[in-house]
Design a protein around this motif. Sequence first.
Motif, short mmCIF file in Angstrom:
data_model
loop_
_atom_site.label_atom_id
_atom_site.label_comp_id
_atom_site.label_asym_id
_atom_site.label_seq_id
_atom_site.Cartn_x
_atom_site.Cartn_y
_atom_site.Cartn_z
N THR A 1 -42.45 44.26 -41.75
CA THR A 1 -41.90 43.53 -40.50
C THR A 1 -40.79 42.62 -40.77
OG1 THR A 1 -44.36 43.61 -39.66
CG2 THR A 1 -42.76 42.08 -38.69
N LEU A 2 -39.97 42.80 -39.76
CA LEU A 2 -38.80 41.94 -39.64
C LEU A 2 -38.96 41.26 -38.29
CD1 LEU A 2 -36.14 44.32 -40.86
CD2 LEU A 2 -37.31 42.53 -42.29
N HIS A 3 -38.23 40.09 -38.18
CA HIS A 3 -38.28 39.36 -36.73
C HIS A 3 -37.14 39.26 -35.97
CE1 HIS A 3 -42.06 37.92 -38.32
NE2 HIS A 3 -41.46 37.88 -39.57
N GLY A 4 -35.80 39.35 -36.52
CA GLY A 4 -34.58 39.11 -35.78
C GLY A 4 -33.92 40.41 -35.20
N CYS A 5 -34.30 41.46 -35.64
CA CYS A 5 -33.33 42.52 -35.43
C CYS A 5 -33.24 42.74 -33.74
CB CYS A 5 -33.96 43.75 -35.90
SG CYS A 5 -34.25 43.58 -37.78
N ILE A 6 -34.41 42.79 -33.12
CA ILE A 6 -34.40 43.06 -31.49
C ILE A 6 -33.60 42.02 -31.10
CG2 ILE A 6 -35.30 43.13 -29.47
CD1 ILE A 6 -37.94 44.42 -31.14
N ASN A 7 -33.44 40.68 -31.53
CA ASN A 7 -32.76 39.43 -30.99
C ASN A 7 -31.35 39.94 -31.27
OD1 ASN A 7 -35.06 38.28 -30.13
ND2 ASN A 7 -35.06 37.10 -31.85
N ASP A 8 -30.87 40.43 -32.52
CA ASP A 8 -29.41 40.73 -32.82
C ASP A 8 -28.82 41.45 -31.96
OD1 ASP A 8 -29.71 39.10 -35.17
OD2 ASP A 8 -30.33 41.02 -36.34
N VAL A 9 -29.46 42.89 -31.41
CA VAL A 9 -28.90 43.68 -30.64
C VAL A 9 -28.94 43.58 -29.25
CG1 VAL A 9 -29.30 45.60 -32.33
CG2 VAL A 9 -30.73 45.15 -30.66
N GLN A 10 -29.73 42.48 -28.78
CA GLN A 10 -29.73 42.13 -27.36
C GLN A 10 -28.64 40.89 -27.29
OE1 GLN A 10 -33.94 40.55 -26.96
NE2 GLN A 10 -34.51 42.39 -25.88
N ALA A 11 -28.34 40.17 -28.28
CA ALA A 11 -27.38 39.32 -28.08
C ALA A 11 -25.89 40.09 -28.41
CB ALA A 11 -27.35 38.26 -29.41
N MET A 12 -25.80 41.09 -29.19
CA MET A 12 -24.64 41.99 -29.09
C MET A 12 -24.41 42.58 -27.68
SD MET A 12 -21.95 42.96 -30.53
CE MET A 12 -22.08 42.21 -31.97
N ARG A 13 -25.51 43.17 -27.16
CA ARG A 13 -25.19 43.68 -25.63
C ARG A 13 -24.44 42.98 -24.87
NH1 ARG A 13 -30.55 45.45 -22.67
NH2 ARG A 13 -30.76 43.22 -22.82
N ASP A 14 -25.11 41.56 -24.75
CA ASP A 14 -24.12 40.68 -24.01
C ASP A 14 -23.03 40.53 -24.33
OD1 ASP A 14 -26.71 40.22 -22.75
OD2 ASP A 14 -27.43 38.35 -23.82
N LEU A 15 -22.68 40.35 -25.73
CA LEU A 15 -21.27 40.07 -26.08
C LEU A 15 -20.24 41.16 -25.56
CD1 LEU A 15 -19.33 38.03 -27.64
CD2 LEU A 15 -20.00 39.42 -29.88
N LEU A 16 -20.93 42.45 -26.20
CA LEU A 16 -20.05 43.47 -25.71
C LEU A 16 -19.57 43.52 -23.98
CD1 LEU A 16 -21.90 46.41 -27.63
CD2 LEU A 16 -19.85 45.03 -28.29
N VAL A 17 -20.60 43.28 -23.10
CA VAL A 17 -20.22 43.13 -21.78
C VAL A 17 -19.31 42.16 -21.32
CG1 VAL A 17 -21.46 42.93 -19.41
CG2 VAL A 17 -22.56 44.43 -21.33
N LYS A 18 -19.77 40.97 -21.82
CA LYS A 18 -19.11 39.63 -21.36
C LYS A 18 -17.73 39.44 -22.10
CE LYS A 18 -23.29 37.10 -20.47
NZ LYS A 18 -24.08 35.85 -20.82
N LYS A 19 -17.61 39.77 -23.01
CA LYS A 19 -16.35 39.65 -24.08
C LYS A 19 -15.48 40.79 -24.15
CE LYS A 19 -14.25 37.58 -27.99
NZ LYS A 19 -13.36 36.64 -27.39
N PHE A 20 -16.07 42.03 -24.49
CA PHE A 20 -15.18 43.15 -24.65
C PHE A 20 -15.05 44.23 -23.72
CE2 PHE A 20 -16.77 41.39 -28.87
CZ PHE A 20 -15.51 41.27 -29.49
N GLY A 21 -15.75 44.07 -22.56
CA GLY A 21 -15.65 44.90 -21.38
C GLY A 21 -16.31 46.06 -21.41
N PHE A 22 -17.34 46.20 -22.12
CA PHE A 22 -18.02 47.41 -21.78
C PHE A 22 -18.76 47.27 -20.81
CE2 PHE A 22 -17.34 47.55 -26.45
CZ PHE A 22 -17.52 48.54 -26.83
N ASP A 23 -18.95 48.65 -19.98
CA ASP A 23 -19.86 48.74 -18.88
C ASP A 23 -21.28 48.73 -19.28
OD1 ASP A 23 -21.46 49.94 -16.75
OD2 ASP A 23 -19.64 51.05 -15.94
N PRO A 24 -22.14 48.16 -18.77
CA PRO A 24 -23.82 48.17 -19.27
C PRO A 24 -24.21 49.44 -19.23
CG PRO A 24 -23.39 46.24 -17.73
CD PRO A 24 -21.79 47.11 -17.77
N LYS A 25 -23.59 50.38 -18.22
CA LYS A 25 -24.25 51.70 -18.22
C LYS A 25 -23.86 52.29 -19.27
CE LYS A 25 -22.38 52.28 -14.21
NZ LYS A 25 -21.93 52.97 -13.07
N ASN A 26 -22.82 52.28 -20.09
CA ASN A 26 -22.35 52.85 -21.30
C ASN A 26 -22.95 52.19 -22.59
OD1 ASN A 26 -20.97 54.45 -19.59
ND2 ASN A 26 -18.99 53.12 -20.15
N ILE A 27 -24.00 51.32 -22.49
CA ILE A 27 -24.43 50.90 -23.70
C ILE A 27 -26.09 51.25 -23.78
CG2 ILE A 27 -25.26 48.69 -24.84
CD1 ILE A 27 -23.14 47.38 -23.63
#
Length: 316
Positions: free
Chosen positions: A22-48
Amino acid sequence: MDKGKNKWAVLVGCNYPNTKYTLHGCINDVQAMRDLLVKKFGFDPKNINLLTDKPGSFILPTGANIMKALNRIVDQAQSGDVLYFHYSGHGTLIDKPFLPFSKEEAIVPIDFNLITNVDFRHLVNKLPKGVTFTVLSDSCHSGGLIDKEKEQIGPSNNHLHGDSSISCSKPKAIPYESVLTHLSSLSNINTTDIGTHLLEVFGADASLRFRLPHVELEFYKALKQDEGILLSGCQADETSADVISEKGEAFGAFSNAVQQVFKENSGPLTNAEVVSIARKILANQQFEQHPCLYCSDENAAATFLPQSATAASSST
């Protein structure tokens, strides 16, 4: 390449709940990255495409599901597109059956259907001209995940120290022997050949590394510069940390450092700058892991996940 026509991402976080891994932070990592991709890098949420083993997840991050998601974005990519894969979870080193005393890297999905450097090399080899594919792997043993990429930022003996608020950390690696034992319990076959177990349990969904004869594997080696870009969480002789801070926050040390890089730098950064700054952040936090960069000279100096004009203006 500084502008992408379309941007596609696959984000995988594996916490391996209710197991001894068991690890603890991996899901938090990718959820935070999803927000960064959308807000900063212009990714469409539908393409994530977000794949985690969070309880209740409809599609789990098994080896087959991860590869299906990656093949989908590679197969639909067109010139000018930007592809991104973020993995936070365990890695492992596997023995090369044709080269004794030599090992190669793999990531460990929740079902232990290993995804190897051969699979990532195959994906990069399929890219249409003008498409970049950035892989960020926050796991141990990930430096060679895109086979044959040139090392741009690599091994260092400078272990710097500074202030840290980390109360607990765990390496994001599963020993090869443990992987072999687990797969043996699934296949019920008495052999030390990990490929035999993977083929027995997963069949056509097993890694190309084990499905193709040795001679055919040579076909997948890169013969020239390509558009693969790998940011790995640590060097081959180090471990990537899964962290619980004194505040009770769980995260991968490298993923969190990348988040901090972009909180502190509003403008575009090159791939080399992202890794170099992340190294400094981790050193100041007393982590003895040194992220690495593997790609062509051109991509080392290229912008990390080129931003659209709209995203760039909204992030300042």
